[in-house]
Write a protein that holds these residues in place. Structure first.
Motif: not given
Length: 426
Positions: A340-354
C-alpha cells in the motif's frame, strides 16, 4: 618558424574578431554553418502523405459531422423568401399576410421535390405531425392565387392559424441554430424564444448520457479489479512464464469485437455454457438471465476492454520490479503495508492510463450493448448510429457526438491536470 607558426594558427582557435586577420596576418578559418532547413523539410515531406490521409479520411468527416450540429439549412433551401420574412417577424400574433402569401407561392414551387421532404423532416423533428401537415397542404393548395392567404392555409389545416406553427418554422430558418444542441440536452426554445425543458415523455438523452457514464464507470472499475492482480502477476513472474500469459492477454486484440460479442451470446444464454456449468455444480436450480440485460453488457464489455487495462499496468509494473517491496519488508513493513505504501503509489501512472483508456473506449461502445443489452441498456453511441443511419437526422447525431466529444475532452484535461498536480510518486 613560419611553417610552425602557420600550423599553430590553423590548429588553435584565433583570438581575433571574426573577419579580421590574426597576429600572423593570416585569415582565420570560418566554421561551416550547418543548415538544417533541407533535412527538416524532407522530414515534413515524409509525413505529409500520412497527414493528408488522416485529414481526409478521419478529421474532415468528423469535423463535417460535428458542424451539422449547428447548421440548419433545410427550410431555407426550400423556402428562402419565407425564411427571410420570418426572420423579420417579431414573433407576436401571426406573420404578416405577405409572408403567408410568399410561403404559398414557394410551397407550390417545391411541391413534389426533395427539398420539401427535407424541410418537412426537419420541422417534424420539432413538432410531431408537421411533415404530414406540410405535405398535405402542398397537395391541397389551389392552383391559382386568390383570397386571403391565411384563410386558405387554415381551411386546409387549422394548425396554420396557431403561432406555434410559425415559430417552429422561424426556429428552423437557419442557417445557424442551437436547436440540435438543446435537443441533445432535453431542452428546447418555447414560442417566446426562452430555453425550457422538453416534456417528460420526450426527455431521453440526459438519461442516456447518465447511463453511458455509469456503465463506463462500472466497466472501468471491474477492469481495474481484474486487471491489476493479473498485471502484477505478469510483472512478477520470470519471462519464460510471463510471455505466454501475455500472449493470452493479447489474443482478444487479434479477434473481431463482433466475434467476441457473439461468443458471449452463446455462453450467456439460458441454455448456454455458463448456466449449464452453474447448474451442474449445484449453485443454481433455474437458469439465470445473463443476456439482454445490464449484466450481460458488463460481462462482455469487461472482457473486451480488459487488455486496455492490463497492458499499461504491466508496462509500469515491469519498471518498478520487486526491489522496493523487498526493501520495505526488510525495514520491518508487513507485506500488505509495503504494497500500500510503496508499490501502489509507484503504479499510479499505470492505473491512471489504464482507467483513462478503458473509460474513454467504453463511452463510445456500440456493438456490445446493441447485441447483448436490452432496450434500457443502450448507450449514447446507439442513438448516434440510429439518427445517422435510420432517420438521417445528422444534426441531432452531430449534436450528440459533439457533447460526447466534449465530455471526453474534459475528462482527459482533468486527468492531465490531476497527474501534474500529484506529480510522480516518491
Amino acid at each position: 618558424m613560419s611553417s610552425s607558426g602557420w600550423t599553430i594558427s590553423r590548429s588553435l582557435p584565433s583570438a581575433s574578431t571574426p573577419g579580421q586577420p590574426d597576429r600572423d596576418g593570416l585569415q582565420p578559418r570560418k566554421e561551416p554553418v550547418v543548415r538544417r532547413t533541407l533535412p527538416q523539410l524532407s522530414n515534413w515531406l515524409l509525413v505529409l502523405p500520412l497527414f493528408l490521409f488522416s485529414a481526409g479520411i478521419f478529421v474532415a468527416p468528423i469535423a463535417l459531422m460535428l458542424l451539422r450540429s449547428v447548421q440548419d439549412p433545410e427550410l431555407a433551401a426550400a423556402f428562402p423568401r419565407t425564411a427571410a420574412e420570418l426572420a423579420r417577424w417579431d414573433g407576436q400574433d401571426l406573420p404578416r399576410p405577405e409572408a403567408m402569401s410568399t410561403f404559398i407561392t414557394e410551397l407550390r414551387g417545391v411541391r413534389g421535390t426533395d427539398r420539401i421532404s427535407f424541410a418537412a423532416n426537419r420541422l417534424n423533428a420539432d413538432i410531431s405531425g408537421f411533415r404530414s401537415m406540410l405535405l398535405r397542404t402542398a397537395r391541397m393548395l389551389p392552383q391559382a392565387d386568390g383570397g386571403d392567404a391565411a384563410e386558405t392555409l387554415r381551411r386546409i389545416d387549422a394548425r396554420w392559424g396557431e403561432r406555434s406553427t410559425w415559430t417552429a418554422m422561424r426556429r428552423a430558418s437557419g442557417p445557424v441554430t442551437d436547436y440540435f444542441l438543446l435537443a441533445a440536452l432535453d431542452l428546447q426554445r418555447d414560442d417566446d424564444g426562452a430555453v425550457a425543458a422538453v416534456p417528460a415523455e420526450r426527455a431521453v438523452f440526459v438519461g442516456v448520457f447518465l447511463r453511458t457514464l455509469w456503465v463506463s464507470i462500472l466497466v472501468t472499475g471491474f477492469c481495474l479489479l481484474l486487471g491489476y492482480p493479473l498485471a502484477y502477476l505478469l510483472a512478477s513472474l520470470p519471462a519464460r512464464y510471463a510471455n505466454p500469459l501475455l500472449v493470452l492477454v493479447l489474443i482478444p486484440f487479434w479477434t473481431s469485437v463482433l466475434v467476441r460479442t457473439t461468443a458471449w451470446i452463446v455462453l450467456l444464454q439460458r441454455d448456454g455454457l455458463v448456466n449449464g456449468l452453474l447448474r451442474r455444480i449445484g449453485l443454481i436450480e433455474q437458469p439465470l438471465t445473463l443476456i439482454y440485460n445490464r449484466t450481460g453488457v458488463l460481462i462482455a464489455m469487461v472482457h473486451v476492454l480488459l487488455p486496455l487495462m492490463i497492458l499499461p499496468l504491466y508496462s509500469v509494473m515491469k519498471g518498478i520490479g520487486r526491489a522496493p517491496m523487498l526493501a520495505a519488508m526488510s525495514l520491518g513493513a508487513r507485506p500488505f503495508e509495503a504494497f500500500l505504501r510503496v508499490y501502489l503509489p509507484q503504479s499510479r501512472a499505470g492505473i491512471g492510463a489504464g482507467c483513462l483508456l478503458v473509460f474513454i473506449s467504453a463511452l463510445g461502445y456500440y456493438v456490445t450493448p446493441e447485441l447483448i443489452g436490452g432496450g434500457g441498456d443502450q448507450m449514447i453511441s446507439y442513438f448516434i448510429a440510429f439518427y445517422t443511419n435510420r432517420t438521417t437526422n445528422w444534426g441531432l447525431a452531430g449534436a450528440l457526438s459533439l457533447i460526447l466529444l466534449l465530455a471526453t475532452g474534459l475528462l482527459y484535461i482533468a486527468y492531465a491536470r490531476l497527474s501534474r498536480a500529484t506529480g510522480p510518486a516518491r
